[in-house]
Design an enzyme around this catalytic site. Structure first.
Site, PDB file in Angstrom:
ATOM      1  N   LYS A  92      23.684  58.166  -3.577  1.00 42.20           N
ATOM      2  CA  LYS A  92      24.346  57.616  -3.380  1.00 42.20           C
ATOM      3  C   LYS A  92      26.011  58.793  -3.410  1.00 42.20           C
ATOM      4  CE  LYS A  92      23.995  53.168  -5.757  1.00 42.20           C
ATOM      5  NZ  LYS A  92      24.491  52.862  -7.273  1.00 42.20           N
ATOM      6  N   ARG A 122      16.672  53.270 -10.999  1.00 43.78           N
ATOM      7  CA  ARG A 122      17.020  52.678  -9.780  1.00 43.78           C
ATOM      8  C   ARG A 122      16.598  54.090  -8.909  1.00 43.78           C
ATOM      9  NH1 ARG A 122      19.954  50.703  -6.420  1.00 43.78           N
ATOM     10  NH2 ARG A 122      18.757  49.072  -5.094  1.00 43.78           N
TER      11      ARG A 122
HETATM   12  C1  PT1 Z   1      22.667  49.870  -8.960  1.00 43.46           C
HETATM   13  C2  PT1 Z   1      22.580  49.557  -7.716  1.00 43.46           C
HETATM   14  C3  PT1 Z   1      21.832  48.038  -7.319  1.00 43.46           C
HETATM   15  N1  PT1 Z   1      23.142  50.025  -6.446  1.00 43.46           N
HETATM   16  C4  PT1 Z   1      21.712  48.165 -10.056  1.00 43.46           C
HETATM   17  N2  PT1 Z   1      21.049  46.912  -8.480  1.00 43.46           N
HETATM   18  C5  PT1 Z   1      22.664  48.801  -5.182  1.00 43.46           C
HETATM   19  N3  PT1 Z   1      21.248  47.443 -11.028  1.00 43.46           N
HETATM   20  C6  PT1 Z   1      21.637  48.019  -5.748  1.00 43.46           C
HETATM   21  C7  PT1 Z   1      27.615  54.749  -3.274  1.00 43.46           C
HETATM   22  O1  PT1 Z   1      28.377  55.339  -3.553  1.00 43.46           O
HETATM   23  O2  PT1 Z   1      23.312  51.142  -9.145  1.00 43.46           O
HETATM   24  N4  PT1 Z   1      22.102  49.091 -10.268  1.00 43.46           N
HETATM   25  N5  PT1 Z   1      21.861  46.980  -6.356  1.00 43.46           N
HETATM   26  C8  PT1 Z   1      23.118  49.839  -4.198  1.00 43.46           C
HETATM   27  N6  PT1 Z   1      24.165  50.097  -4.625  1.00 43.46           N
HETATM   28  C9  PT1 Z   1      25.152  50.788  -3.895  1.00 43.46           C
HETATM   29  C10 PT1 Z   1      26.703  50.907  -4.717  1.00 43.46           C
HETATM   30  C11 PT1 Z   1      25.615  51.891  -3.235  1.00 43.46           C
HETATM   31  C12 PT1 Z   1      27.027  52.438  -4.102  1.00 43.46           C
HETATM   32  C13 PT1 Z   1      25.454  52.709  -2.934  1.00 43.46           C
HETATM   33  C14 PT1 Z   1      27.080  53.382  -3.257  1.00 43.46           C
HETATM   34  O3  PT1 Z   1      27.166  55.092  -1.934  1.00 43.46           O
END
Ligand code: PT1
Length: 274
Positions: A218, A252
């Site tokens: 992230k 994850r």
């Molecule tokens: C997570 C999650 C998810 N993240 C759960 N499901 C994502 N339960 C998708 C960035 O800041 O943490 N928990 N499903 C992906 N979402 C992101 C959010 C991807 C922020 C990247 C960022 O780069």
């Protein structure tokens, strides 16, 4: 012998990420075609993933919603293909009740909802389907969540939100044992907010539901380390290690083999598995 992680008990399990979106935030849609999606799932399971999280709607910052039909088209064949061929728990990363229903009908055994069952009909659907559900905190929507995240006390507010969503789920007939919680790293949080949540992760563990953590690759890691997406493996593994040490039960992750090694080490240090 084992490069695989399959002890009877494990401090935390790895949930391998399988994006089936053309704009996947870290694989550039590489896994869109059916065969490569299945191959990637197989590889993550070989590397020790206990769960495969299949998502057809990107929730990275700035992402737009996709239609129900599009999301179904993307995820259902992949979920069905994995469930037929690979003995692994498949989770569906969706907030849409229709996608939850179809996914479970085709073999998914878990719902991962970044909207924490706040969409119309989601609570009832999840209750009826009878599978474990992950309730995640998010401030705003993926489209706008990183514009100006703001909290008085991020830990207290995220905790209060999750306590409220646990209550809503239980009221709808989802038993405690089926609820997993997630502070939602990067979902309407700046770097300091995310760091506070990691620092205080134990407070979430103490709520009593298994905690799921998603920090893999992230942007917080990019901001802290000055690394591009494809160079965040080491930072992601460090973050996973801290989360597991604090008591997170599901990590994850994109980089399954590296994450599994880190968790095996945490397990060894823990000794008793607790
Ligand atoms: C997570 C999650 C998810 N993240 C759960 N499901 C994502 N339960 C998708 C960035 O800041 O943490 N928990 N499903 C992906 N979402 C992101 C959010 C991807 C922020 C990247 C960022 O780069």
């Amino acid at each position: 012998m084992p490069s695989k992680a399959s002890p009877d008990f494990f401090v935390a399990q790895v949930m391998g990420i399988l994006n089936v979106t053309p704009d996947s935030f870290s694989d550039g849609g590489l896994h869109l075609p059916f065969d490569s999606a299945l191959k990637h799932a197989e590889r993550m399971v070989d590397e020790g993933a206990a769960i495969i999280d299949v998502g057809g709607e990107s929730t990275r910052p700035g992402a737009r919603e996709v239609s129900e039909a599009e999301e179904l088209d993307r995820v259902i064949p992949v979920i069905e293909g994995i469930c037929r061929r690979i003995p692994v728990l498949v989770s569906v990363d969706t907030c849409k009740p229709a996608v939850m229903r179809e996914a479970v009908a085709h073999g998914a055994g878990m719902i991962n909802d970044v909207f924490a069952l706040r969409k119309e009909g989601a609570l009832e659907t999840a209750a009826r389907l009878g599978v474990p559900v992950c309730l995640m905190h998010m401030q705003g929507t993926p489209r706008d969540m990183q514009h100006a995240p703001s909290y008085g006390d991020v830990v207290a507010e995220v905790k209060a939100f999750l306590v409220e969503r646990i209550a809503a789920a239980v009221d709808s007939g989802i038993p405690w044992e089926r609820i997993i919680i997630d502070p939602g790293f990067g979902f309407g949080k700046n770097v300091q907010h995310n760091l506070s949540l990691i620092r205080e992760l134990r407070q979430f563990v103490d709520l009593g539901c298994p905690v799921l953590v998603g920090l893999s690759r992230k942007s917080m890691l990019g901001a802290i380390l000055g690394r591009e997406l494809d160079q965040r493996v080491h930072g992601s593994v460090a973050a996973a290690t801290l989360a597991a040490w604090a008591g997170a039960r599901i990590i994850r992750a994109h980089d399954v083999a590296a994450t599994v090694d880190a968790l095996r080490f945490v397990q060894a240090v823990r000794g008793d598995g607790q």
